[in-house]
Design a protein around this motif. Sequence first.
Motif, PDB file in Angstrom:
ATOM      1  N   MET A  36       2.987   1.952  -2.129  1.00  0.00           N
ATOM      2  CA  MET A  36       3.101   2.369  -3.529  1.00  0.00           C
ATOM      3  C   MET A  36       1.942   3.261  -3.977  1.00  0.00           C
ATOM      4  SD  MET A  36       5.699   1.210  -5.280  1.00  0.00           S
ATOM      5  CE  MET A  36       5.048   1.179  -6.962  1.00  0.00           C
ATOM      6  N   LEU A  37       0.856   3.169  -3.243  1.00  0.00           N
ATOM      7  CA  LEU A  37      -0.373   3.856  -3.660  1.00  0.00           C
ATOM      8  C   LEU A  37      -0.268   5.354  -3.364  1.00  0.00           C
ATOM      9  CD1 LEU A  37      -3.193   2.746  -4.647  1.00  0.00           C
ATOM     10  CD2 LEU A  37      -3.943   3.179  -2.318  1.00  0.00           C
ATOM     11  N   PRO A  38      -0.459   6.220  -4.371  1.00  0.00           N
ATOM     12  CA  PRO A  38      -0.421   7.642  -4.070  1.00  0.00           C
ATOM     13  C   PRO A  38      -1.605   8.024  -3.168  1.00  0.00           C
ATOM     14  CG  PRO A  38      -0.536   7.249  -6.446  1.00  0.00           C
ATOM     15  CD  PRO A  38      -0.759   5.943  -5.765  1.00  0.00           C
ATOM     16  N   ALA A  60      -3.460  10.335  -3.258  1.00  0.00           N
ATOM     17  CA  ALA A  60      -4.578  10.933  -3.981  1.00  0.00           C
ATOM     18  C   ALA A  60      -5.708   9.944  -4.225  1.00  0.00           C
ATOM     19  CB  ALA A  60      -4.082  11.490  -5.322  1.00  0.00           C
ATOM     20  N   VAL A  61      -5.381   8.659  -4.386  1.00  0.00           N
ATOM     21  CA  VAL A  61      -6.411   7.675  -4.703  1.00  0.00           C
ATOM     22  C   VAL A  61      -7.367   7.480  -3.523  1.00  0.00           C
ATOM     23  CG1 VAL A  61      -6.811   5.247  -5.270  1.00  0.00           C
ATOM     24  CG2 VAL A  61      -4.997   6.493  -6.414  1.00  0.00           C
ATOM     25  N   THR A  62      -6.819   7.467  -2.312  1.00  0.00           N
ATOM     26  CA  THR A  62      -7.671   7.222  -1.153  1.00  0.00           C
ATOM     27  C   THR A  62      -8.213   8.509  -0.543  1.00  0.00           C
ATOM     28  OG1 THR A  62      -5.662   7.120   0.163  1.00  0.00           O
ATOM     29  CG2 THR A  62      -6.612   5.031  -0.523  1.00  0.00           C
ATOM     30  N   SER A 119       0.825  -1.212   0.000  1.00  0.00           N
ATOM     31  CA  SER A 119       0.000   0.000   0.000  1.00  0.00           C
ATOM     32  C   SER A 119       0.856   1.257   0.000  1.00  0.00           C
ATOM     33  CB  SER A 119      -0.937   0.005   1.201  1.00  0.00           C
ATOM     34  OG  SER A 119      -0.229   0.204   2.394  1.00  0.00           O
TER      35      SER A 119
END
Lengths: 277, 301
Positions: free
Chosen positions: A116-118, A120-122, A114
């Motif tokens: 890696m996840l920017p 902005a997505v969440t 997780s």
Amino acid sequence: MIRSRLLSKSLIYLLLAAGTCLCLFPFYWLLRSSVMDQSDIFVIPPIWTPNDWLISNYREAMTILPFNRYFLNTLIIVVLEVTGVVLSSSICAYSFARLRWPGRNIVFMVILSSMMLPGAVTLIPQYVGWAKLGATNTFIPLTLPAWFGGGAFNVFLLRQFFMTIPKELDEAALVDGAGYFRIYSRIMLPLLVPALVVVGLFSFLNGWNDFMGPLIYLSDEKLYTLALGLQTFKGMYNAQWHLMMAATTVVLLPAMLVFFLGQKYFVEGIVMTGLKG
Amino acid sequence: MITGRKLWNKEARAGLLFASPVIAGFIIFVLGPMIASFTFSLSEYNVITPLKFIGFGNYANLFDGTDPLFYKSLGVTAYYVILSVPLQILLAFMVALLLNHPIRGKAFFRTIFYMPTIVPAVASSMIWLWLFDPDLGLLNQLLKVFGIPGLQWIYSENLAVPSLVLMSLWTIGGTMVIFLAGLQGIPKHLYESVEVDGGNWLHKLFFITIPLMTPTIFFNLVMGFIGSFQVFGQAYIMTQGGPNNATLFYSYYLYREAFEFSGMGSASAIAWVMFLIILVLTMMVFKTSALWVYSESEGKR
């Protein structure tokens, strides 16, 4: 040979000195402008050292907006955040590093991915979720998430640190009849202090410097943080550079203070995060 | 046979319990939002009225140019990333090389170079707004000394991004410290063997330092890339995306869509495109890394 050594050494010092000046100059200009009389700001060519040091700029800036309140708000948020990060990331890391349970490694990899996840997505669903719960315009969205593991990165970092602590310690304690929580709180936590200081310092700065979080969640001016307050100040006193710089110094100072107090941990921390990360 | 009871013994139960905060956090703050975000991205949604499913309409609007700002924003962000990341890495590397010499006051210099990275984004934005000010700012006053007419800096469409890149060079301290740690890990005997062979400092740099530092360069490149792609504060505070959208960075574009225009659906699509871009580019860097990043196991062969 010796002469050329000396020459290259002086060149190195010269370059470093130049770099130091460039790095420090914005700080100097900030301080210099923050204590100047407004009329001196407009003098061209610029005055390099202030004619007199007006501390009153600070008083004026602080009375225009309730910076005391913003300071307190920021402090509350950051303290809740740092406490949550330190406690929850350390106990989770203990579990991933030391306790064997089915599926542990898979769960760890999934959580780690997780990172890696920017954000902005969440960001948007999180906002919508808090809005539906009626929790926007409170400190909850800014502080509560920290209590849920304190971020995958911190768990990872502390897990790495746990690996360096000899396993015999846990085993001896286990033989002596200590429970797992006792081992964590009495044996591991004290040994973990240097790593926790690093994690704590970085989350302090993250919280203190956070702009987007408060911007999205706080709309009541009474709840503003220093960062938001400064942004509001800029909107109101756009050309009053002497007051703006005084207010900026006020926002900057606590972060600097923490930096200088925890200096040695910072360098260790970056190396730890950078090389093992 | 392993029974459920044996599998979940005391240790395993404690393990799961202690890990439960981060597992719950992952479900509540990452997994759930990801699913929600993807659903939003296929819908028209403004929080107040119910969600209206529209398939890939939001994505189509971005790519077919219905929203003209999408490509503009991508271009502006790419410009910033391509200009700032290599410059930051180059400068940080050079400073680290200087500091890696046996000099006095190493800790002092390291502290000084790291200091600007501590400054909150809002505060550094204020400081640089003041330095960039076209009428009274120091930069234009200095240019005047050399007889150069003042520039508009962040207020000029052409100079806005380069100005912000210049500002970003102030905060290379973190990258520099990572480089320095990497440099200190290079074994001394390698340099000595170059000296024995009669090599000078250039030989040392190109045959020892740079090849051995490629993993660190690689790490800083990926991190710098991900970080620069998500730059937000400067655009919001200093330029509001202007002038004429010259600094409409991707994160700011997303923020505006979501929180100023309440287009949660289209903003979610924008966010997913960002995720894909970061993912693809990071993977590309990883793929090419085999060509130029030194790995210890290979070196030993």
